[in-house]
Design an enzyme around this catalytic site. Structure first.
Site, mmCIF file in Angstrom:
data_model
loop_
_atom_site.group_PDB
_atom_site.id
_atom_site.type_symbol
_atom_site.label_atom_id
_atom_site.label_comp_id
_atom_site.label_asym_id
_atom_site.label_seq_id
_atom_site.Cartn_x
_atom_site.Cartn_y
_atom_site.Cartn_z
ATOM 1 N N LYS A 121 0.815 -1.222 0.000
ATOM 2 C CA LYS A 121 0.000 0.000 0.000
ATOM 3 C C LYS A 121 0.845 1.268 0.000
ATOM 4 O O LYS A 121 0.412 2.304 -0.473
ATOM 5 C CB LYS A 121 -0.967 0.011 1.192
ATOM 6 C CG LYS A 121 -2.048 -1.043 1.036
ATOM 7 C CD LYS A 121 -3.288 -0.754 1.841
ATOM 8 C CE LYS A 121 -4.376 -1.729 1.438
ATOM 9 N NZ LYS A 121 -5.616 -1.577 2.160
ATOM 10 N N LYS A 205 -5.456 -9.000 -6.646
ATOM 11 C CA LYS A 205 -6.658 -9.103 -5.822
ATOM 12 C C LYS A 205 -7.725 -8.109 -6.298
ATOM 13 O O LYS A 205 -7.393 -6.980 -6.653
ATOM 14 C CB LYS A 205 -6.242 -8.767 -4.375
ATOM 15 C CG LYS A 205 -7.311 -8.953 -3.341
ATOM 16 C CD LYS A 205 -6.770 -8.643 -1.952
ATOM 17 C CE LYS A 205 -6.821 -7.169 -1.637
ATOM 18 N NZ LYS A 205 -7.613 -6.810 -0.473
ATOM 19 N N LYS A 208 -10.842 -2.295 -3.897
ATOM 20 C CA LYS A 208 -11.535 -1.002 -4.027
ATOM 21 C C LYS A 208 -10.676 0.016 -4.745
ATOM 22 O O LYS A 208 -11.160 0.911 -5.421
ATOM 23 C CB LYS A 208 -11.792 -0.398 -2.648
ATOM 24 C CG LYS A 208 -12.749 -1.102 -1.776
ATOM 25 C CD LYS A 208 -12.880 -0.296 -0.473
ATOM 26 C CE LYS A 208 -13.428 -1.139 0.635
ATOM 27 N NZ LYS A 208 -12.480 -1.400 1.708
HETATM 28 N N1 AQP Z 1 -10.489 -9.658 -3.201
HETATM 29 C C1 AQP Z 1 -10.895 -10.104 -2.017
HETATM 30 N N2 AQP Z 1 -11.261 -11.399 -1.862
HETATM 31 C C2 AQP Z 1 -11.687 -11.870 -0.648
HETATM 32 N N3 AQP Z 1 -11.780 -11.088 0.454
HETATM 33 C C3 AQP Z 1 -11.422 -9.791 0.332
HETATM 34 N N4 AQP Z 1 -11.388 -8.766 1.201
HETATM 35 C C4 AQP Z 1 -10.958 -7.647 0.586
HETATM 36 N N5 AQP Z 1 -10.680 -7.899 -0.697
HETATM 37 C C5 AQP Z 1 -10.963 -9.236 -0.897
HETATM 38 C C6 AQP Z 1 -11.796 -8.887 2.604
HETATM 39 O O1 AQP Z 1 -12.748 -7.871 2.884
HETATM 40 C C7 AQP Z 1 -12.595 -7.472 4.241
HETATM 41 C C8 AQP Z 1 -12.540 -5.986 4.336
HETATM 42 O O2 AQP Z 1 -11.445 -5.462 3.633
HETATM 43 P P1 AQP Z 1 -11.072 -3.935 3.866
HETATM 44 O O3 AQP Z 1 -11.924 -3.069 3.046
HETATM 45 O O4 AQP Z 1 -11.080 -3.614 5.300
HETATM 46 O O5 AQP Z 1 -9.612 -3.857 3.388
HETATM 47 P P2 AQP Z 1 -8.892 -4.389 2.131
HETATM 48 O O6 AQP Z 1 -8.572 -5.830 2.310
HETATM 49 O O7 AQP Z 1 -7.746 -3.479 1.982
HETATM 50 O O8 AQP Z 1 -9.952 -4.239 0.931
HETATM 51 P P3 AQP Z 1 -9.665 -3.717 -0.526
HETATM 52 O O9 AQP Z 1 -10.888 -3.784 -1.330
HETATM 53 O O10 AQP Z 1 -8.469 -4.370 -1.082
HETATM 54 O O11 AQP Z 1 -9.406 -2.196 -0.263
HETATM 55 P P4 AQP Z 1 -8.234 -1.282 -0.724
HETATM 56 O O12 AQP Z 1 -8.276 -1.283 -2.210
HETATM 57 O O13 AQP Z 1 -8.593 0.017 -0.101
HETATM 58 O O14 AQP Z 1 -6.985 -1.898 -0.189
HETATM 59 C C9 AQP Z 1 -11.351 -8.162 4.788
HETATM 60 O O15 AQP Z 1 -11.757 -9.290 5.532
HETATM 61 C C10 AQP Z 1 -10.632 -8.593 3.545
HETATM 62 O O16 AQP Z 1 -9.852 -9.742 3.770
#
Ligand code: AQP
Length: 346
Positions: A121, A205, A208
């Site tokens: 990140k 992955k 968002k």
């Molecule tokens: N691609 C994914 N597949 C399965 N689980 C996922 N999670 C996130 N992406 C996937 C799970 O969603 C929960 C919340 O995630 P978060 O929003 O707190 O943080 P993150 O993992 O950083 O989500 P993003 O979408 O990848 O956000 P950005 O782009 O901001 O970094 C967690 O349980 C996570 O495992």
């Protein structure tokens, strides 16, 4: 010979959260939301909107509260029952930040240096990242241990952070001669969609923050957008194989089969048993129809709730109160273990 430290013997508690950092996608739904709903009847469940985590990267103050309500709406729309599960904004329970500070003084720099999510990140310019982004996993440990949660349903990407939480709990228990004071929580990373991948790149992955909206299905996408994104999803020209081994070698195909399996509550093997030998011309429309069938009601309910912020606020106010009631005595005990002053103590 010394006795093994006493293990935590308190009740089972489930806790998880999602950052208020943008719109939710299918990966969040299958890896997190759907799992929370399946588990909520198995033990007391705490589910928060992680707004303290969200501000580790810039969030527009004009939209953060709305994003918080949107995640809460997604929880309720997915089937979390606010009477049963405690749904609350993280920042409304100040104890999270206080315990995180104590844990900042327990965790070691070397432990945080190993966290791969910070490296991903912060990118090439880590000196420009916020200190909060670096200590994010320490706050996550506080979120969990503040409620003595024993089980944490998350996606695969959070596994390393959960290991750090266990290390912090263990070190606190040792440092303050308090065996079994904090539990060593178990990550619950199960099912065919613990790591949903981008629709454009089977090695990244679904996220968002991916600049391409075609890479993900958003929970607020309508049926046409879902069908069009699945139609445009990157795949290979081969028909679907009949073994999981052969599927593994084809990441984009593997991802779509995993999504189908998770939406249908089946295993990947069951999906292959039905679609082996068929091309994506058949499989993609079937997947799109299933995704619309399963996500449509969630999207509809989310939209209804987002149009009624007062209803969502009532849930969050009641949830925050219940969360504070659960957290306050555990933080008070922690403060006493650390030796902080309180009138009449020590
Ligand atoms: N691609 C994914 N597949 C399965 N689980 C996922 N999670 C996130 N992406 C996937 C799970 O969603 C929960 C919340 O995630 P978060 O929003 O707190 O943080 P993150 O993992 O950083 O989500 P993003 O979408 O990848 O956000 P950005 O782009 O901001 O970094 C967690 O349980 C996570 O495992």
């Amino acid at each position: 010979m010394t006795d093994a430290p006493a293990a935590y013997s308190g009740p089972k508690r489930i806790l998880s959260g999602i950052q208020a950092s943008g719109s939710l996608h299918l990966g969040n739904y299958l890896g997190a939301l759907k799992r929370f709903v399946e588990l909520q009847d198995t033990a007391p469940t705490f589910v928060f909107v992680a707004d303290l985590h969200a501000i580790t990267v810039w969030q527009d103050p004009a939209v953060l509260a709305a994003q918080t309500r949107e995640i809460a709406a997604a929880y309720i729309a997915s089937g979390l029952d606010p009477k049963h599960s405690t749904i609350f904004p993280q920042s409304a329970v100040r104890e999270h930040a206080e315990l995180a500070w104590i844990f900042n003084c327990v965790a070691r720099l070397g432990w945080l240096d190993r966290m791969t999510q910070f490296k991903e990140k912060s990118g090439q310019h880590k000196e420009r990242a916020s200190v909060g982004l670096y200590t994010y996993p320490v706050l996550q440990a506080a979120d969990i241990l503040l409620y003595r949660a024993t089980h944490v349903p998350v996606g695969e990407d959070q596994k390393q952070h959960l290991e750090l939480t266990r290390d912090i709990a263990q070190k606190f228990n040792n440092d303050f001669s308090a065996p079994g004071f904090f539990p060593l929580p178990e990550p619950m990373i199960q099912g065919p969609a613990t790591r949903v991948m981008s629709l454009r790149d089977g090695s990244a992955k679904m996220s968002k923050s991916d600049p391409s909206d075609l890479s993900r299905i958003n929970l607020l996408d309508d049926a046409d957008a879902i069908a069009s994104k699945i139609r445009k999803a990157r795949t290979d020209p081969e028909p679907l194989p009949d073994t999981l081994e052969a599927l593994k070698a084809r990441p984009e195909a593997d991802n779509l089969v995993g999504i189908y399996a998770a939406l249908a509550d089946e295993t990947k093997a069951e999906v292959l048993a039905r679609y082996a030998g068929q091309g994506f011309g058949v499989f993609k429309p079937a997947l799109a129809a299933l995704a619309v069938e399963k996500l449509g009601p969630v999207t509809g309910e989310m939209r209804r709730l987002m149009a009624d912020p007062a209803e969502v606020d009532r849930v969050l106010v009641a949830g925050a109160e219940r969360a504070r009631e659960a957290a306050a005595p555990i933080l008070a005990e922690t403060r006493a273990k650390v030796g902080f002053w309180s009138a009449g103590a020590g």
